[in-house]
Structure formats: structure tokens, C-alpha cells
Design a protein around this motif. Structure first.
Motif, PDB file in Angstrom:
ATOM      1  N   ARG A 290      34.045  46.567  39.874  1.00  0.00           N
ATOM      2  CA  ARG A 290      33.670  47.112  41.182  1.00  0.00           C
ATOM      3  C   ARG A 290      34.481  46.511  42.322  1.00  0.00           C
ATOM      4  NH1 ARG A 290      27.339  46.014  40.557  1.00  0.00           N
ATOM      5  NH2 ARG A 290      28.270  44.228  39.449  1.00  0.00           N
ATOM      6  N   THR A 291      35.130  45.373  42.083  1.00  0.00           N
ATOM      7  CA  THR A 291      35.971  44.767  43.120  1.00  0.00           C
ATOM      8  C   THR A 291      37.375  45.342  43.122  1.00  0.00           C
ATOM      9  OG1 THR A 291      36.844  42.935  41.781  1.00  0.00           O
ATOM     10  CG2 THR A 291      34.681  42.625  42.791  1.00  0.00           C
ATOM     11  N   LEU A 292      37.689  46.181  42.161  1.00  0.00           N
ATOM     12  CA  LEU A 292      39.040  46.719  42.008  1.00  0.00           C
ATOM     13  C   LEU A 292      39.109  48.236  42.142  1.00  0.00           C
ATOM     14  CD1 LEU A 292      40.024  44.676  38.814  1.00  0.00           C
ATOM     15  CD2 LEU A 292      40.691  44.140  41.169  1.00  0.00           C
ATOM     16  N   ASP A 293      38.121  48.931  41.559  1.00  0.00           N
ATOM     17  CA  ASP A 293      38.201  50.378  41.360  1.00  0.00           C
ATOM     18  C   ASP A 293      37.884  51.144  42.638  1.00  0.00           C
ATOM     19  OD1 ASP A 293      38.126  52.972  40.419  1.00  0.00           O
ATOM     20  OD2 ASP A 293      36.955  52.480  38.624  1.00  0.00           O
ATOM     21  N   GLY A 294      38.907  51.834  43.152  1.00  0.00           N
ATOM     22  CA  GLY A 294      38.740  52.625  44.367  1.00  0.00           C
ATOM     23  C   GLY A 294      38.594  54.105  44.110  1.00  0.00           C
ATOM     24  N   GLY A 295      38.348  54.508  42.854  1.00  0.00           N
ATOM     25  CA  GLY A 295      38.207  55.927  42.551  1.00  0.00           C
ATOM     26  C   GLY A 295      39.530  56.588  42.243  1.00  0.00           C
TER      27      GLY A 295
ATOM     28  N   ILE B 244      44.072  50.747  37.015  1.00  0.00           N
ATOM     29  CA  ILE B 244      43.465  49.492  36.576  1.00  0.00           C
ATOM     30  C   ILE B 244      44.014  49.060  35.225  1.00  0.00           C
ATOM     31  CG2 ILE B 244      41.286  48.435  35.849  1.00  0.00           C
ATOM     32  CD1 ILE B 244      39.928  49.966  38.090  1.00  0.00           C
ATOM     33  N   ALA B 245      44.321  50.029  34.361  1.00  0.00           N
ATOM     34  CA  ALA B 245      44.853  49.699  33.035  1.00  0.00           C
ATOM     35  C   ALA B 245      46.189  48.973  33.118  1.00  0.00           C
ATOM     36  CB  ALA B 245      45.016  50.977  32.211  1.00  0.00           C
ATOM     37  N   HIS B 246      46.881  49.061  34.237  1.00  0.00           N
ATOM     38  CA  HIS B 246      48.197  48.432  34.390  1.00  0.00           C
ATOM     39  C   HIS B 246      48.137  47.095  35.123  1.00  0.00           C
ATOM     40  CE1 HIS B 246      49.831  52.206  32.937  1.00  0.00           C
ATOM     41  NE2 HIS B 246      49.172  52.853  33.883  1.00  0.00           N
ATOM     42  N   LEU B 247      46.941  46.667  35.499  1.00  0.00           N
ATOM     43  CA  LEU B 247      46.807  45.377  36.167  1.00  0.00           C
ATOM     44  C   LEU B 247      46.934  44.243  35.155  1.00  0.00           C
ATOM     45  CD1 LEU B 247      43.765  46.107  38.517  1.00  0.00           C
ATOM     46  CD2 LEU B 247      46.184  46.001  39.157  1.00  0.00           C
ATOM     47  N   PRO B 248      47.256  43.034  35.604  1.00  0.00           N
ATOM     48  CA  PRO B 248      47.310  41.884  34.691  1.00  0.00           C
ATOM     49  C   PRO B 248      45.982  41.709  33.970  1.00  0.00           C
ATOM     50  CG  PRO B 248      48.287  41.319  36.808  1.00  0.00           C
ATOM     51  CD  PRO B 248      47.659  42.670  36.979  1.00  0.00           C
ATOM     52  N   VAL B 249      46.040  41.240  32.749  1.00  0.00           N
ATOM     53  CA  VAL B 249      44.850  41.125  31.916  1.00  0.00           C
ATOM     54  C   VAL B 249      43.791  40.236  32.554  1.00  0.00           C
ATOM     55  CG1 VAL B 249      45.784  39.193  30.568  1.00  0.00           C
ATOM     56  CG2 VAL B 249      44.011  40.686  29.583  1.00  0.00           C
TER      57      VAL B 249
END
Length: 234
Positions: free
Chosen positions: A147-152, A133-138
Motif C-alpha cells: 500500500r506504500t507503493l501501489d498507485g493503481g 511494482i514487479a520491476h522494483l528491487p526485491v
């Protein structure tokens, strides 16, 4: 225009500034924090379109704006559409975008009526590994609900829960279609089999993998019952 431009420069998603996202040739209402449909998910809709029949009962699981089910309904007439999402802002968008659909607020299959089964399930659930997630666009990191992004840890935590509950929600000919990273397909297929499901990774559109993000579509159905073989020898 100056005010809209200032919001965009400040990092807001273009879709939030405009109030809509384009997907499948249409505009879909968007609200702050709600997952914006990605163009790569067109492959998910195409796979579902090839399977769906007029009159089928369809579920958009973790629906966000509802654009996936809406795009499918545009292609296949007469569908009975259900949609679920954990976020009230998302189900509000889905109700606006999917007139006549049954939209439920809650976690995955939980808010659905007991015994309701589906011929098609679209499950574009979070599959980004937590560390990624830290590497996704800001604009994604700061303006989409985590919660819509984080898959664990490996990106498959939510999908594992989906596969655990899919068997009792699919009709005899029902299929679940989900999007994931190519590197996740092996573990996902194994997880499906552990829950008595058959799973296959569908070919990329036009026989070419998406070189930009490497996403693939996984098709899942209830596995055929195993026939016990006699061990008697006469």
C-alpha cells in the motif's frame, strides 16, 4: 554482526537491519513494512522550505517515518506539525521521530479534526503503477507494505484522492507539495484543475532533471476564484 549480515543477505532492507534510515542529515527510526524515505524526496522538502514560514501549520500526509515533516521542521522554526498514515506501524515511527507533533492513524485527511487547515502539506503518496511494482528491487517488493507503493493502473489513484480533498484543507496561502514521475505531471495538473486548484511542476534542483528516476515536484494551491464577466453590450 554475523546475524545482521545474514538478515541483509536474506533480502531485508538495510534500514530494517539497522533500525534507522538517514535522510536530511539525520537518522529516523524505521520499522518493518514502513516506507523508507528516499533521497530524491529532498527536493520535496526543499520546495516546502522555500514556502514555509515560522509558525505555519504543516501536514505530512501519508507520513511513513515522518522524516519529511521532521526535515522541514529542522529548517523552519516553530512549525505546528500534523502527520497521518494508514499504517499503525508508520504512525508509531512518526511519533518517535516527531516529538510534539500531532500524529493521526487513518486514511489521508480522514483522521484529521474537521476544519483544520494547513499552510504546507507534504504528500509523498504512492505513485508506482501497479504493473511497475514487479520491476522494483526485491527488498522493496517483499519488505515494504504494498500500500506504500501501489498507485493503481497509472500510478495516480491515491494522488487523485488527495487532490479531491486538498481544497478544503489548505489555507489561503497554503500549498501542497507532492512527488511524482515526470510522465505523470500532465494528468496530475489536469486533475488538480478539475478540483479548482492551481498546479505547477517545479523546476528540478539546479535546473537539471533527476536522470536516475525522473521524479518531479508538483506544487498545488487553491485556485483564484473566477470573476464573472458581463455580457451586456450598450
Amino acid at each position: 554482526m554475523d546475524a545482521l549480515l545474514a538478515r541483509r543477505v536474506a533480502g531485508e532492507r538495510l534500514e530494517d537491519v539497522l533500525g534507522w534510515a538517514r535522510f536530511g542529515g539525520r537518522r529516523w527510526v524505521v520499522a518493518s513494512g514502513v516506507f523508507v524515505p528516499r533521497q530524491r524526496s529532498t527536493a520535496l522538502v526543499e520546495a516546502a522550505t522555500a514556502h514555509a514560514r515560522p509558525g505555519d501549520t504543516v501536514l505530512d500526509l501519508g507520513c511513513g517515518t515522518g522524516a519529511l515533516a521532521g526535515a522541514l521542521a529542522d529548517r523552519v522554526p516553530g512549525l505546528v506539525v500534523h502527520a497521518t498514515d494508514l499504517l499503525p506501524a508508520a504512525t508509531a515511527c512518526a511519533r518517535s521521530n516527531l516529538p510534539g507533533a500531532h500524529v493521526h492513524t487513518g486514511d489521508l485527511f480522514e483522521p484529521l479534526p474537521a476544519g483544520l487547515r494547513f499552510d504546507v502539506v507534504l504528500a509523498n503518496v504512492p505513485y508506482v503503477p501497479t504493473a511497475g511494482i514487479a520491476h522494483l528491487p526485491v527488498e522493496m517488493r517483499e519488505h515494504e507494505d504494498r500500500r506504500t507503493l501501489d498507485g493503481g493502473a497509472d500510478g495516480l489513484d491515491v494522488l487523485r484522492r488527495v487532490l479531491a480533498g486538498a481544497g478544503e484543507r489548505l489555507t489561503g496561502r497554503g500549498r501542497l507539495f507532492t512527488e511524482l514521475d515526470e510522465a505523470q505531471t500532465g494528468p496530475a495538473v489536469r486533475c488538480a484543475r478539475e478540483h479548482g486548484l492551481d498546479a505547477e511542476v517545479l523546476p528540478a534542483p539546479s535546473g537539471e532533471e533527476d536522470e536516475e528516476d525522473g521524479s518531479r515536484v508538483l506544487s498545488v494551491r487553491v485556485g483564484a476564484p473566477q470573476v464573472a464577466m458581463s455580457t451586456n453590450r450598450e
